[in-house]
Design a protein around this motif. Sequence first.
Motif, PDB file in Angstrom:
ATOM      1  N   GLN A 123       0.827  -1.199   0.000  1.00  0.00           N
ATOM      2  CA  GLN A 123       0.000   0.000   0.000  1.00  0.00           C
ATOM      3  C   GLN A 123       0.869   1.258   0.000  1.00  0.00           C
ATOM      4  N   ALA A 124       1.928   1.260   0.790  1.00  0.00           N
ATOM      5  CA  ALA A 124       2.834   2.411   0.838  1.00  0.00           C
ATOM      6  C   ALA A 124       3.519   2.608  -0.514  1.00  0.00           C
ATOM      7  N   THR A 125       3.918   1.521  -1.146  1.00  0.00           N
ATOM      8  CA  THR A 125       4.562   1.610  -2.459  1.00  0.00           C
ATOM      9  C   THR A 125       3.599   2.174  -3.496  1.00  0.00           C
ATOM     10  N   GLU A 126       2.365   1.712  -3.482  1.00  0.00           N
ATOM     11  CA  GLU A 126       1.367   2.222  -4.422  1.00  0.00           C
ATOM     12  C   GLU A 126       1.113   3.707  -4.188  1.00  0.00           C
ATOM     13  N   HIS A 127       1.032   4.102  -2.928  1.00  0.00           N
ATOM     14  CA  HIS A 127       0.805   5.513  -2.594  1.00  0.00           C
ATOM     15  C   HIS A 127       1.954   6.376  -3.113  1.00  0.00           C
ATOM     16  N   LYS A 128       3.183   5.932  -2.890  1.00  0.00           N
ATOM     17  CA  LYS A 128       4.356   6.683  -3.362  1.00  0.00           C
ATOM     18  C   LYS A 128       4.373   6.770  -4.884  1.00  0.00           C
ATOM     19  N   THR A 129       4.019   5.679  -5.549  1.00  0.00           N
ATOM     20  CA  THR A 129       4.004   5.659  -7.005  1.00  0.00           C
ATOM     21  C   THR A 129       3.012   6.674  -7.551  1.00  0.00           C
ATOM     22  N   VAL A 130       1.814   6.709  -6.981  1.00  0.00           N
ATOM     23  CA  VAL A 130       0.790   7.658  -7.422  1.00  0.00           C
ATOM     24  C   VAL A 130       1.258   9.089  -7.174  1.00  0.00           C
ATOM     25  N   ARG A 131       1.838   9.337  -6.026  1.00  0.00           N
ATOM     26  CA  ARG A 131       2.311  10.685  -5.691  1.00  0.00           C
ATOM     27  C   ARG A 131       3.426  11.123  -6.630  1.00  0.00           C
ATOM     28  N   LEU A 132       4.386  10.237  -6.879  1.00  0.00           N
ATOM     29  CA  LEU A 132       5.496  10.584  -7.767  1.00  0.00           C
ATOM     30  C   LEU A 132       5.036  10.780  -9.212  1.00  0.00           C
ATOM     31  N   LYS A 133       4.067   9.986  -9.645  1.00  0.00           N
ATOM     32  CA  LYS A 133       3.539  10.156 -10.999  1.00  0.00           C
ATOM     33  C   LYS A 133       2.868  11.518 -11.126  1.00  0.00           C
ATOM     34  N   ALA A 134       2.100  11.906 -10.113  1.00  0.00           N
ATOM     35  CA  ALA A 134       1.434  13.212 -10.139  1.00  0.00           C
ATOM     36  C   ALA A 134       2.470  14.332 -10.183  1.00  0.00           C
ATOM     37  N   LEU A 135       3.519  14.219  -9.416  1.00  0.00           N
ATOM     38  CA  LEU A 135       4.580  15.228  -9.434  1.00  0.00           C
ATOM     39  C   LEU A 135       5.271  15.296 -10.798  1.00  0.00           C
ATOM     40  N   ARG A 136       5.540  14.130 -11.380  1.00  0.00           N
ATOM     41  CA  ARG A 136       6.194  14.084 -12.691  1.00  0.00           C
ATOM     42  C   ARG A 136       5.313  14.729 -13.761  1.00  0.00           C
ATOM     43  N   LEU A 137       4.027  14.396 -13.740  1.00  0.00           N
ATOM     44  CA  LEU A 137       3.119  14.972 -14.732  1.00  0.00           C
ATOM     45  C   LEU A 137       2.994  16.488 -14.561  1.00  0.00           C
ATOM     46  N   ALA A 138       2.957  16.944 -13.327  1.00  0.00           N
ATOM     47  CA  ALA A 138       2.879  18.384 -13.075  1.00  0.00           C
ATOM     48  C   ALA A 138       4.145  19.079 -13.576  1.00  0.00           C
ATOM     49  N   LYS A 139       5.296  18.450 -13.357  1.00  0.00           N
ATOM     50  CA  LYS A 139       6.561  19.041 -13.826  1.00  0.00           C
ATOM     51  C   LYS A 139       6.604  19.078 -15.349  1.00  0.00           C
ATOM     52  N   GLU A 140       6.181  18.009 -15.993  1.00  0.00           N
ATOM     53  CA  GLU A 140       6.155  17.980 -17.456  1.00  0.00           C
ATOM     54  C   GLU A 140       5.220  19.063 -17.994  1.00  0.00           C
ATOM     55  N   LYS A 141       4.083  19.233 -17.354  1.00  0.00           N
ATOM     56  CA  LYS A 141       3.136  20.272 -17.776  1.00  0.00           C
ATOM     57  C   LYS A 141       3.757  21.657 -17.609  1.00  0.00           C
ATOM     58  N   ALA A 142       4.431  21.893 -16.486  1.00  0.00           N
ATOM     59  CA  ALA A 142       5.077  23.178 -16.237  1.00  0.00           C
ATOM     60  C   ALA A 142       6.206  23.420 -17.233  1.00  0.00           C
ATOM     61  N   ASP A 143       6.951  22.358 -17.559  1.00  0.00           N
ATOM     62  CA  ASP A 143       8.056  22.495 -18.526  1.00  0.00           C
ATOM     63  C   ASP A 143       7.542  22.863 -19.912  1.00  0.00           C
ATOM     64  N   LYS A 144       6.389  22.331 -20.308  1.00  0.00           N
ATOM     65  CA  LYS A 144       5.817  22.637 -21.617  1.00  0.00           C
ATOM     66  C   LYS A 144       5.361  24.111 -21.689  1.00  0.00           C
ATOM     67  N   LYS A 145       4.841  24.610 -20.572  1.00  0.00           N
ATOM     68  CA  LYS A 145       4.391  26.004 -20.530  1.00  0.00           C
ATOM     69  C   LYS A 145       5.578  26.967 -20.537  1.00  0.00           C
ATOM     70  N   GLY A 146       6.637  26.583 -19.858  1.00  0.00           N
ATOM     71  CA  GLY A 146       7.767  27.475 -19.633  1.00  0.00           C
ATOM     72  C   GLY A 146       8.722  27.505 -20.748  1.00  0.00           C
TER      73      GLY A 146
END
Length: 61
Positions: free
Chosen positions: A38-61
């Motif tokens: 459960q902890a691994t799944e939670h970390k995976t979801v959190r890291l994926k959300a962070l990665r997607l947010a960074k990719e989105k910010a990089d495309k805008k910037g």
Amino acid sequence: MTDDDSGAQDRRETKAARHLERARAGGEARADYDATQQATEHKTVRLKALRLAKEKADKKG
């Protein structure tokens, strides 16, 4: 009751106690495994959300 009967009873009780201990330990091990998963799944979801947010910010910037 003879000594043989008493010895057999002791062996049955010891075997039953070992069986219960193994079942308890198995339950604890399963709970630990589930918590880790459960902890691994939670970390995976959190890291994926962070990665997607960074990719989105990089495309805008």
